[in-house]
Motif scaffolding. Sequence first.
Motif, PDB file in Angstrom:
ATOM      1  N   CYS A  27       0.731  -1.169   0.007  1.00 39.09           N
ATOM      2  CA  CYS A  27      -0.044  -0.081   0.085  1.00 39.09           C
ATOM      3  C   CYS A  27       0.956   1.488  -0.222  1.00 39.09           C
ATOM      4  N   LYS A  28       0.128   2.445   0.041  1.00 37.04           N
ATOM      5  CA  LYS A  28       0.967   3.785   0.134  1.00 37.04           C
ATOM      6  C   LYS A  28       1.757   3.840   1.344  1.00 37.04           C
ATOM      7  N   SER A  29       1.481   3.133   2.321  1.00 36.33           N
ATOM      8  CA  SER A  29       2.430   3.189   3.537  1.00 36.33           C
ATOM      9  C   SER A  29       3.341   2.376   3.690  1.00 36.33           C
ATOM     10  N   TYR A  30       3.745   1.744   2.672  1.00 35.49           N
ATOM     11  CA  TYR A  30       4.817   1.048   2.558  1.00 35.49           C
ATOM     12  C   TYR A  30       6.121   1.584   3.205  1.00 35.49           C
ATOM     13  N   GLU A  31       6.836   0.744   3.904  1.00 36.13           N
ATOM     14  CA  GLU A  31       8.134   1.215   4.158  1.00 36.13           C
ATOM     15  C   GLU A  31       9.170  -0.181   4.132  1.00 36.13           C
ATOM     16  N   GLY A  32      10.230   0.011   3.422  1.00 32.97           N
ATOM     17  CA  GLY A  32      11.159  -1.330   3.244  1.00 32.97           C
ATOM     18  C   GLY A  32      12.232  -0.817   2.918  1.00 32.97           C
ATOM     19  N   GLN A  33      13.273  -1.878   2.849  1.00 35.03           N
ATOM     20  CA  GLN A  33      14.655  -1.762   2.440  1.00 35.03           C
ATOM     21  C   GLN A  33      14.814  -1.280   1.097  1.00 35.03           C
ATOM     22  N   GLU A  34      14.099  -1.439   0.210  1.00 41.56           N
ATOM     23  CA  GLU A  34      14.001  -1.306  -1.368  1.00 41.56           C
ATOM     24  C   GLU A  34      12.861  -0.203  -1.357  1.00 41.56           C
ATOM     25  N   LYS A  35      13.071   0.560  -2.359  1.00 40.25           N
ATOM     26  CA  LYS A  35      11.953   1.393  -3.087  1.00 40.25           C
ATOM     27  C   LYS A  35      10.624   0.853  -3.435  1.00 40.25           C
ATOM     28  N   ARG A  36       9.659   1.266  -3.171  1.00 39.84           N
ATOM     29  CA  ARG A  36       8.331   0.759  -3.433  1.00 39.84           C
ATOM     30  C   ARG A  36       8.269   0.810  -5.105  1.00 39.84           C
ATOM     31  N   THR A  37       7.969  -0.274  -5.727  1.00 36.73           N
ATOM     32  CA  THR A  37       7.765  -0.619  -7.162  1.00 36.73           C
ATOM     33  C   THR A  37       6.535  -1.012  -7.499  1.00 36.73           C
ATOM     34  N   PRO A  38       5.906  -0.999  -8.659  1.00 39.84           N
ATOM     35  CA  PRO A  38       4.515  -1.622  -8.848  1.00 39.84           C
ATOM     36  C   PRO A  38       4.659  -3.252  -8.385  1.00 39.84           C
ATOM     37  N   ASN A  39       5.673  -3.756  -8.217  1.00 35.45           N
ATOM     38  CA  ASN A  39       5.901  -5.181  -7.855  1.00 35.45           C
ATOM     39  C   ASN A  39       5.984  -5.442  -6.546  1.00 35.45           C
ATOM     40  N   THR A  40       6.191  -4.279  -5.714  1.00 30.12           N
ATOM     41  CA  THR A  40       6.526  -4.630  -4.456  1.00 30.12           C
ATOM     42  C   THR A  40       5.360  -5.238  -3.632  1.00 30.12           C
ATOM     43  N   THR A  41       5.431  -6.182  -2.636  1.00 26.42           N
ATOM     44  CA  THR A  41       4.397  -6.702  -1.832  1.00 26.42           C
ATOM     45  C   THR A  41       4.396  -6.581  -0.360  1.00 26.42           C
ATOM     46  N   CYS A  42       3.281  -6.763   0.348  1.00 29.31           N
ATOM     47  CA  CYS A  42       3.393  -6.467   1.763  1.00 29.31           C
ATOM     48  C   CYS A  42       4.424  -7.337   2.489  1.00 29.31           C
ATOM     49  N   ALA A  43       4.744  -8.348   1.985  1.00 29.58           N
ATOM     50  CA  ALA A  43       5.800  -9.324   2.542  1.00 29.58           C
ATOM     51  C   ALA A  43       7.425  -8.463   2.640  1.00 29.58           C
ATOM     52  N   GLU A  44       7.372  -7.452   1.790  1.00 28.14           N
ATOM     53  CA  GLU A  44       8.803  -6.769   1.812  1.00 28.14           C
ATOM     54  C   GLU A  44       8.680  -5.513   2.788  1.00 28.14           C
ATOM     55  N   CYS A  45       7.648  -5.260   3.495  1.00 28.95           N
ATOM     56  CA  CYS A  45       7.206  -4.051   4.335  1.00 28.95           C
ATOM     57  C   CYS A  45       7.655  -4.236   5.825  1.00 28.95           C
ATOM     58  N   ARG A  46       8.280  -3.242   6.532  1.00 22.52           N
ATOM     59  CA  ARG A  46       8.632  -3.566   7.752  1.00 22.52           C
ATOM     60  C   ARG A  46       7.485  -3.598   8.603  1.00 22.52           C
ATOM     61  N   HIS A  47       6.296  -3.144   8.107  1.00 20.04           N
ATOM     62  CA  HIS A  47       5.141  -3.197   8.921  1.00 20.04           C
ATOM     63  C   HIS A  47       4.361  -4.727   8.934  1.00 20.04           C
ATOM     64  N   PHE A  48       4.688  -5.567   7.940  1.00 16.40           N
ATOM     65  CA  PHE A  48       4.176  -6.746   7.823  1.00 16.40           C
ATOM     66  C   PHE A  48       4.640  -7.605   9.009  1.00 16.40           C
ATOM     67  N   GLU A  49       3.536  -8.297   9.671  1.00 17.33           N
ATOM     68  CA  GLU A  49       3.862  -9.575  10.630  1.00 17.33           C
ATOM     69  C   GLU A  49       3.308 -10.587  10.054  1.00 17.33           C
ATOM     70  N   ARG A  50       4.427 -11.607  10.103  1.00 21.43           N
ATOM     71  CA  ARG A  50       3.969 -12.779   9.172  1.00 21.43           C
ATOM     72  C   ARG A  50       3.024 -13.836  10.232  1.00 21.43           C
ATOM     73  N   GLY A  51       2.160 -14.497   9.600  1.00 25.81           N
ATOM     74  CA  GLY A  51       1.021 -15.205  10.307  1.00 25.81           C
ATOM     75  C   GLY A  51       1.357 -16.613   9.591  1.00 25.81           C
ATOM     76  N   LYS A  52       0.209 -17.255   9.471  1.00 18.83           N
ATOM     77  CA  LYS A  52       0.547 -18.676   9.162  1.00 18.83           C
ATOM     78  C   LYS A  52       0.179 -18.772   7.545  1.00 18.83           C
ATOM     79  N   ASP A  53       0.666 -19.589   7.113  1.00 16.77           N
ATOM     80  CA  ASP A  53       0.554 -19.947   5.368  1.00 16.77           C
ATOM     81  C   ASP A  53       1.147 -18.871   4.821  1.00 16.77           C
ATOM     82  N   TRP A  54       0.364 -18.092   3.937  1.00 17.45           N
ATOM     83  CA  TRP A  54       0.603 -16.779   3.179  1.00 17.45           C
ATOM     84  C   TRP A  54       0.295 -15.714   3.803  1.00 17.45           C
TER      85      TRP A  54
END
Length: 113
Positions: free
Chosen positions: A72-99
């Motif tokens: 989303c527009k609130s993405y914060e990560g190691q790399e610059k956000r691109t059209p292919n950037t996913t939630c999994a690459e964001c520092r706000h993402f907390e991994r759960g079960k499965d995907w």
Amino acid sequence: MLHIRKNKHAEGELYRKIELHGRTFALYYGYYEECDKRNPLCEPIVIYPDFTKAPVYTDDGYPFVTVMQDACKSYEGQEKRTPNTTCAECRHFERGKDWFGICKCPKNRRASE
């Protein structure tokens, strides 16, 4: 000669149920695109909820996301956000079960119910 494998799983067949943060998500085999359904080389795959179209929140107000969901527009990560950037690459993402995961970004949190 082209060999087409017989489907291992039928469209609509239950893959599994995932319980996470008090919610249960049933995952079924199917197709994301109609063209895949018509293609004899494509087999049904596990279909995950589209939380961008139908948001679901934890009791604490955090939105569920998937690892393959577009960031989303609130993405914060190691790399610059691109059209292919996913939630999994964001520092706000907390991994759960499965995907599945939770977005812990304060900007995306809604008031608890």
